[in-house]
Design an enzyme around this catalytic site. Structure first.
Site, PDB file in Angstrom:
ATOM      1  N   HIS A  75      45.973  49.427  31.853  1.00  0.00           N
ATOM      2  CA  HIS A  75      46.232  49.257  33.290  1.00  0.00           C
ATOM      3  C   HIS A  75      47.234  50.282  33.814  1.00  0.00           C
ATOM      4  CE1 HIS A  75      44.748  44.972  32.458  1.00  0.00           C
ATOM      5  NE2 HIS A  75      43.833  45.590  33.157  1.00  0.00           N
ATOM      6  N   ASP A  77      38.067  49.846  38.242  1.00  0.00           N
ATOM      7  CA  ASP A  77      38.392  49.115  37.015  1.00  0.00           C
ATOM      8  C   ASP A  77      37.201  48.230  36.679  1.00  0.00           C
ATOM      9  OD1 ASP A  77      39.587  47.855  34.925  1.00  0.00           O
ATOM     10  OD2 ASP A  77      41.119  46.822  36.103  1.00  0.00           O
ATOM     11  N   SER A  78      36.102  48.879  36.367  1.00  0.00           N
ATOM     12  CA  SER A  78      34.836  48.160  36.181  1.00  0.00           C
ATOM     13  C   SER A  78      34.588  47.885  34.710  1.00  0.00           C
ATOM     14  CB  SER A  78      33.694  49.024  36.710  1.00  0.00           C
ATOM     15  OG  SER A  78      33.572  50.169  35.902  1.00  0.00           O
TER      16      SER A  78
HETATM   17  N1  SAM Z   1      39.435  47.164  31.591  1.00  0.00           N
HETATM   18  C1  SAM Z   1      38.149  46.754  31.508  1.00  0.00           C
HETATM   19  C2  SAM Z   1      37.253  47.527  30.602  1.00  0.00           C
HETATM   20  O1  SAM Z   1      37.083  48.734  30.723  1.00  0.00           O
HETATM   21  O2  SAM Z   1      36.705  46.892  29.704  1.00  0.00           O
HETATM   22  C3  SAM Z   1      37.601  46.349  32.791  1.00  0.00           C
HETATM   23  C4  SAM Z   1      38.240  45.049  33.186  1.00  0.00           C
HETATM   24  S1  SAM Z   1      37.790  44.312  34.668  1.00  0.00           S
HETATM   25  C5  SAM Z   1      37.937  42.640  34.184  1.00  0.00           C
HETATM   26  C6  SAM Z   1      36.075  44.641  34.928  1.00  0.00           C
HETATM   27  C7  SAM Z   1      35.542  43.878  36.135  1.00  0.00           C
HETATM   28  O3  SAM Z   1      34.520  44.612  36.785  1.00  0.00           O
HETATM   29  C8  SAM Z   1      34.956  42.514  35.793  1.00  0.00           C
HETATM   30  O4  SAM Z   1      35.794  41.478  36.244  1.00  0.00           O
HETATM   31  C9  SAM Z   1      33.586  42.513  36.515  1.00  0.00           C
HETATM   32  O5  SAM Z   1      33.292  41.274  37.124  1.00  0.00           O
HETATM   33  C10 SAM Z   1      33.785  43.639  37.514  1.00  0.00           C
HETATM   34  N2  SAM Z   1      32.550  44.215  38.049  1.00  0.00           N
HETATM   35  C11 SAM Z   1      31.417  44.571  37.369  1.00  0.00           C
HETATM   36  N3  SAM Z   1      30.491  45.032  38.233  1.00  0.00           N
HETATM   37  C12 SAM Z   1      31.031  44.980  39.476  1.00  0.00           C
HETATM   38  C13 SAM Z   1      30.562  45.325  40.777  1.00  0.00           C
HETATM   39  N4  SAM Z   1      29.335  45.824  40.987  1.00  0.00           N
HETATM   40  N5  SAM Z   1      31.403  45.142  41.832  1.00  0.00           N
HETATM   41  C14 SAM Z   1      32.654  44.641  41.652  1.00  0.00           C
HETATM   42  N6  SAM Z   1      33.139  44.292  40.440  1.00  0.00           N
HETATM   43  C15 SAM Z   1      32.346  44.463  39.370  1.00  0.00           C
END
Ligand code: SAM
Length: 312
Positions: A72, A168-169
């Site tokens: 982060h 942060d996806s």
């Molecule tokens: N640090 C992490 C990794 O690289 O493994 C990422 C952590 S963060 C919890 C990832 C987030 O992206 C998830 O909570 C997921 O729900 C979100 N996410 C996936 N696709 C998305 C989209 N199209 N729009 C918004 N959020 C999305």
């Protein structure tokens, strides 16, 4: 749905991230808090010996108590330090709150909008990762449950503006695929204008150099300055993670003062990053440099793109 991740080995429960099976990272599970399936992904939350609480999405390790700060901090601080006045920040994904927490460490930030598609990730963060979720209730934070592409599309059409956008996806599978597309990046470019900075997390150079180079080259088509930088995230494949910084006017590799007042003010609160470390993160291994330049790179092939390909 990935292959079964919780496996009994010699009387102990072990967690095999199906994407990491060949990287030798497994967890010894001491307690399973929750397993659920949302419309977007499976969610596993468990305690692991030596790691604290672990959040896995779609069977992929996303957050661990042990090393979430490194990820982060390196996603948030380089862009926030390089921008002269990052007042409005957008985070796409990041429902655990860790990136938001780092963004809000900067007193100059007036508004941080977080858009995550899955409200269950946010609920799990509040329940199991209070050190990350604390930021979700900050008065400067606006938390939206919704799709990241739809949000940037609508915000760009409405003339919205941000100084920094952090992506942060999850990795490019399922709902996150669209967050790695040129269409998504072009909407981000509109929202950022000339002076803004975009940083998407960009995967593992050790195991997924194709993905890393794909993000870099797509952003290079849209932005005048594109820089890859690296950080350590032990629980992610290869332990080294890539981030790509893109801007029309700001070159991150030369815009951060490693001993500057802003970084000095921040450092006491950080566990991983510091000024000289961030400055050094832009130095890349030769195989990565060569790949970004379009030269043949002596890199290992990518891991299988479907965890089902692994022999369980
Ligand atoms: N640090 C992490 C990794 O690289 O493994 C990422 C952590 S963060 C919890 C990832 C987030 O992206 C998830 O909570 C997921 O729900 C979100 N996410 C996936 N696709 C998305 C989209 N199209 N729009 C918004 N959020 C999305």
């Amino acid at each position: 749905m990935p292959a079964e991740s919780f496996v009994q080995v010699n009387g102990k429960t072990r967690y095999f991230d199906p994407w990491l099976r060949d990287t030798h990272l497994t967890f010894t599970v001491t307690h399973i808090h929750e397993r659920l399936q949302t419309p977007f992904q499976s969610i596993d939350v468990f305690e692991a010996q030596g790691w604290g609480t672990v959040l896995a999405l779609g069977g992929v390790t996303n957050v661990t108590d042990r090393d979430e700060s490194g990820y982060h901090e390196m996603l948030a601080h380089p862009a926030l330090l390089a921008h002269p006045a990052p007042k409005r920040v957008l985070i796409i994904g990041g429902g655990d709150g860790g990136t938001l927490r780092e963004v809000l460490r900067h007193p100059v930030v007036e508004l941080a909008v977080l858009v995550d598609i899955d409200g269950e990730v946010i609920r799990c963060a509040r329940q199991y990762f209070p050190q990350c979720a604390v930021a979700l209730d900050d008065p400067r934070a606006q938390v939206i449950v919704g799709d990241g592409l739809a949000y940037v599309e609508q915000a760009a059409a409405a003339g919205g503006q941000f100084d920094v956008i952090l992506v942060d996806s999850t990795d490019p599978v399922d709902a996150a695929v669209e967050l790695f597309t040129e269409k998504f990046y072009r909407h981000c470019a509109t929202l950022l204008g000339d002076g803004g900075i975009l940083v998407p997390q960009s995967d593992s150079p050790t195991f997924y150099l194709d993905r890393v180079a794909g993000v870099y080259h797509t952003l290079s088509e849209i932005f005048s300055n594109t820089r890859l930088y690296l950080g350590q995230v032990t629980a992610y494949p290869g332990g080294v993670w890539a981030y790509t910084a893109a801007s029309q006017t700001i070159d991150l590799a030369t815009s951060i003062e490693p001993q500057g007042a802003r970084v000095r003010q921040l450092e006491p609160d950080l566990r991983y990053a510091n000024g000289p470390f961030i400055a050094a993160a832009f130095a890349l291994p030769t195989y990565v440099q060569r790949r970004l330049q379009g030269l043949p790179a002596a890199a290992l092939p990518s891991l299988a793109d479907d965890p089902a390909d692994f022999d369980v």
